[in-house]
Enzyme design. Structure first.
Site, PDB file in Angstrom:
ATOM      1  N   ILE A  49      39.443  44.940  24.261  1.00  0.00           N
ATOM      2  CA  ILE A  49      39.793  46.177  24.960  1.00  0.00           C
ATOM      3  C   ILE A  49      38.615  46.664  25.796  1.00  0.00           C
ATOM      4  CG2 ILE A  49      40.503  48.586  24.689  1.00  0.00           C
ATOM      5  CD1 ILE A  49      41.937  47.795  22.129  1.00  0.00           C
TER       6      ILE A  49
ATOM      7  N   HIS B 291      52.246  18.788  39.981  1.00  0.00           N
ATOM      8  CA  HIS B 291      50.996  18.750  40.741  1.00  0.00           C
ATOM      9  C   HIS B 291      51.218  19.410  42.102  1.00  0.00           C
ATOM     10  CE1 HIS B 291      47.199  17.200  42.290  1.00  0.00           C
ATOM     11  NE2 HIS B 291      47.864  16.838  43.385  1.00  0.00           N
TER      12      HIS B 291
END
Length: 460
Positions: free
Chosen positions: A186, A439
């Site tokens: 956080i 790809h």
């Protein structure tokens, strides 16, 4: 006092609670959901969603500002301007949209929603203080989903310039300087966001490194980017107090003074396990958490508990999965918690994702094979001008069972689903190697890491 009865009462409208209620409604269970604040809980209203919105805004601003100083591939900007008020309005709009959407889903599932603060009288009854007076609810089965809240340090009580993560997401002005106490996910996520918006940030971490739950190889790219952003990181440092714009930090036997207009305290979260009269139910505990079994039963018959109030990992998707399971159990289905994979994601820059065992955890079980593939050898990463990080695969020595998968790099949070699926389905290295990955994509790095573990890397 108005009285109603139902088959299922869910206390708490966060990710676990509302998912439980929706699924129960879909299964035809007469369900009531009680929530004190906005639907969606901490995650949607003051946590996951608004923080990711701020992170996105910060990244966009930073990218444009950087292009003015350091052109990338021929792209140069004329500079960037940032309006915090507009950003907060946009962020609040997303939160409102999603919270309203949750309400619509609950209505569709015929769940009755009562807004107000609830207090248990016993394991079957709840009294809710609503704007229209007290509402008395009697239920056959109860689900406690009260969540968690930020931990407050005695030396740095929340208020004024000392911020919780909630307060940090609702500022009306950017601080010139910010000290972040805590080097967990956080603190790092928000600290990096504020740094990208132009705030001078200092991280104060009590331990020897950031993100201590993960290994150093995985977190090093994050530390390197913290430094590239100009964020100072103090290790083995303890925040002692704050006064007159100065945070006092004990480090190496002396007191350092850190100038900070605001202090953000992110040292963890604690379960809301003793609120709403829960303590009076005298349920079995695991420390501060409610004790549950593999079906989320508490020690009291007819009372379940899900989400952050039940322990680590405190993740919204864990709460959601528990909520769905409990609803089906109440409907009479045979269910128990049998998940092998629980993805964990840190939305720093670069992002970190981990599923399954880390290298030292896997090694403790016996011989292992570990292989990684760097994004520096991945065409999509290079063409995106973001080639830091890698994908790593850990398996047993023979490659029959994948034990853990991790990645650090730009956008790798989106790999969490594929990684978790591989572990849940019991995939082998050969299964991943035999799966055609499109790809050019970053996902090819997972394929290549598996090939490398099998001793037949193609692009490295």
């Amino acid at each position: 006092m108005n009285e109603i009865s139902c088959k299922l009462l869910v206390v708490g409208g966060g990710p676990g609670g509302y998912v439980c209620a929706i699924r129960a409604g879909q299964l035809g269970i007469d369900t009531v959901l009680v929530e004190e604040e906005a639907l969606g809980g901490t995650c949607l209203t003051v946590g996951c969603i608004p923080s990711k919105a701020l992170i996105h805004v910060a990244e966009e601003f930073h990218r444009i500002a950087q292009a003015a100083r350091n052109p990338v591939a021929g792209v140069r900007s004329l500079g960037a301007r940032f309006d915090l008020s507009e950003a907060m309005t946009w962020k609040d709009g997303i939160v409102s949209q999603l919270s309203s959407g949750v309400g619509a889903l609950l209505r569709k599932a015929k769940v009755r929603v009562i807004k107000g603060r609830g207090t248990f009288r016993d394991g079957k009854t709840l009294v809710v203080a609503t704007p229209d007076g007290e509402q008395f609810i009697r239920a056959e089965t109860v689900v406690i989903a009260t969540g968690s809240e930020p931990v407050e340090l005695p030396s740095l009580p929340f208020g004024g310039p000392v911020l919780s993560s909630t307060a940090a997401l609702s500022l009306d002005a950017l601080p010139a300087t910010l000290a972040v106490v805590g080097g967990g996910y956080i603190g790092l996520e928000l600290g990096m966001a504020f740094a990208k918006l132009g705030t001078t940030v200092t991280i104060v971490e009590a331990g020897p490194r950031i993100l201590p739950a993960w290994d150093e190889d995985l977190t090093m790219p994050v530390l390197q980017n913290l430094r590239r952003l100009g964020i100072a990181v103090m290790f083995n440092a303890k925040a002692e107090g704050y006064a007159d714009g100065i945070l006092s930090v004990a480090q190496a036997g002396s007191i350092e003074e850190v100038a900070s207009e605001r202090v953000l305290v992110t040292v963890g979260r604690r379960p809301r396990s003793r609120m709403a009269g829960i303590a009076d139910l005298d349920l079995a505990m695991d420390g501060n958490f409610l004790h549950i079994d593999a079906r989320c039963h508490t020690s009291m018959s007819g009372v379940f508990a899900i989400g952050d109030v039940t322990g680590e990992p405190m993740l919204a998707h864990r709460a959601m999965a528990q909520g769905e399971m409990v609803a089906e159990i109440v409907a009479g289905h045979r269910r128990h918690w049998d998940h092998r994979a629980m993805p964990a994601v840190c939305f720093t820059d670069p992002e970190v994702v981990s599923v399954g065992l880390l290298p030292d955890q896997a090694a403790a079980r016996g011989a292992t094979t570990t292989a990684s593939f760097p994004f520096a050898a991945n065409g999509k990463s290079l063409s995106d001008h973001r080639a830091e990080g890698f994908v790593r695969v850990i398996s047993d020595a023979e490659g029959r069972e994948i034990l853990g998968i991790q990645a650090v790099g730009s956008g790798v949070a989106e790999f969490a689903g594929e990684f978790a699926l591989a572990l849940e389905m019991g995939a082998t290295l050969q299964d991943i190697a035999a799966t055609i990955h499109a790809h050019p994509t970053r996902g090819e790095a997972f394929h290549e890491a598996s090939l490398r573990a099998l001793g037949r890397a193609l692009h490295l």
